[in-house]
Structure formats: C-alpha cells, structure tokens
Design a protein around this motif. Structure first.
Motif, PDB file in Angstrom:
ATOM      1  N   HIS A 104       0.830  -1.196   0.000  1.00  0.00           N
ATOM      2  CA  HIS A 104       0.000   0.000   0.000  1.00  0.00           C
ATOM      3  C   HIS A 104       0.865   1.248   0.000  1.00  0.00           C
ATOM      4  N   LEU A 105       0.276   2.295  -0.529  1.00  0.00           N
ATOM      5  CA  LEU A 105       0.858   3.623  -0.449  1.00  0.00           C
ATOM      6  C   LEU A 105       0.311   4.229   0.840  1.00  0.00           C
ATOM      7  N   ALA A 106       1.191   4.601   1.759  1.00  0.00           N
ATOM      8  CA  ALA A 106       0.790   5.215   3.028  1.00  0.00           C
ATOM      9  C   ALA A 106       1.071   6.707   2.947  1.00  0.00           C
ATOM     10  N   MET A 107       0.033   7.498   3.251  1.00  0.00           N
ATOM     11  CA  MET A 107       0.161   8.955   3.201  1.00  0.00           C
ATOM     12  C   MET A 107      -0.262   9.543   4.545  1.00  0.00           C
ATOM     13  N   VAL A 108       0.623  10.323   5.132  1.00  0.00           N
ATOM     14  CA  VAL A 108       0.347  10.996   6.398  1.00  0.00           C
ATOM     15  C   VAL A 108       0.881  12.415   6.323  1.00  0.00           C
ATOM     16  N   GLU A 109       0.386  13.249   7.220  1.00  0.00           N
ATOM     17  CA  GLU A 109       0.948  14.581   7.391  1.00  0.00           C
ATOM     18  C   GLU A 109       1.601  14.624   8.763  1.00  0.00           C
ATOM     19  N   HIS A 110       2.739  15.277   8.840  1.00  0.00           N
ATOM     20  CA  HIS A 110       3.377  15.390  10.144  1.00  0.00           C
ATOM     21  C   HIS A 110       2.923  16.671  10.825  1.00  0.00           C
TER      22      HIS A 110
END
Length: 136
Positions: A104-110
């Motif tokens: 999977h492509l994991a996308m988060v904002e810090h």
C-alpha cells in the motif's frame, strides 16, 4: 518541478512491525508541506503495531489484500484499488492477510515533526480474529 528518485527499500524496524515488512520512502514534506508518503510491502501475515497519527492516515492498497483494524473491533478488508482513511488519533493497525503479499501507499501529514505514535504489537489472537471476521 523535479524528478525525485525513490529512496532505497529497507526492512521495517522490528519494534514497530510483526513479520517481514519493507518500506520505500517516496516523499518527505518540506515546509510548508506536511505530506509524507511511502510504499509499504507486507509479506503474508505481516502487520504494523497498533499506532495512531496526529492528522490521520490514508492508505491506497496497490497490490494484494490487507486488513485494517481499529480498537473498537472494526476490521476492513482492503484490496488493490481500495482506499482506507483513519482519522486523527484513531488507534489502528494494518497488514497483509495470511494468504498473500500486500502493498500500500501510506500517506500521512506530520505535525511538529511527528507523524505517528507507535504502540504495542497486535497479538496473534487479535490478528487471527480480524482475519476470521473478514474471510470470504
């Protein structure tokens, strides 16, 4: 515009994952961007520890099938092409089914340099229950 060559794929740290998991960082946000993205490859049965994200997380399953579970017992079976979003602060885990690989492509904002709070491993019993709940 610039072409970014992806960083090398590395084995994920054992203190945050059960089983063999491989990470390929794709993007680390530079101010003002807060976006971080990585391709994550799970071998059969491999999974993250419980964790949460201060600004939530979006997963795009690109290969295989995987599980995403939350503390309230909700489990989603995601397949290639599915997107799952966990809201800010929701404790969850994700990983491959016992039968096959999952990526999977994991996308988060810090937020203030933090993108995740890592917790304890998902027990084998909880993993098996999640798989049983979604088996079709």
């Amino acid at each position: 515009m610039k072409l970014n060559n992806p960083a090398p794929t590395t084995k994920a740290p054992a203190e945050r994952f059960t089983g063999d998991v491989y990470l390929q960082p794709l993007h680390a946000g530079e101010a003002p961007s807060k976006l971080m993205a990585a391709m994550v490859h799970f071998t059969p049965g491999a999974r993250t520890n419980w964790h949460s994200h201060p600004l939530g997380q979006t997963l795009l399953c690109t290969e295989g099938a995987g599980l995403v579970g939350t503390r309230d017992g909700t489990v989603i079976l995601m397949r290639a092409g599915d997107t799952v979003h966990t809201p800010p602060g929701e404790e969850h885990w994700h990983g491959a089914t016992p039968e096959g690989l999952m990526s999977h492509l994991a996308m988060v904002e810090h937020e203030n340099g933090q993108s995740a709070t890592w917790l304890e491993p998902v027990s084998d019993a909880d993993y098996a229950a999640a798989h049983t709940q979604t088996a079709r």
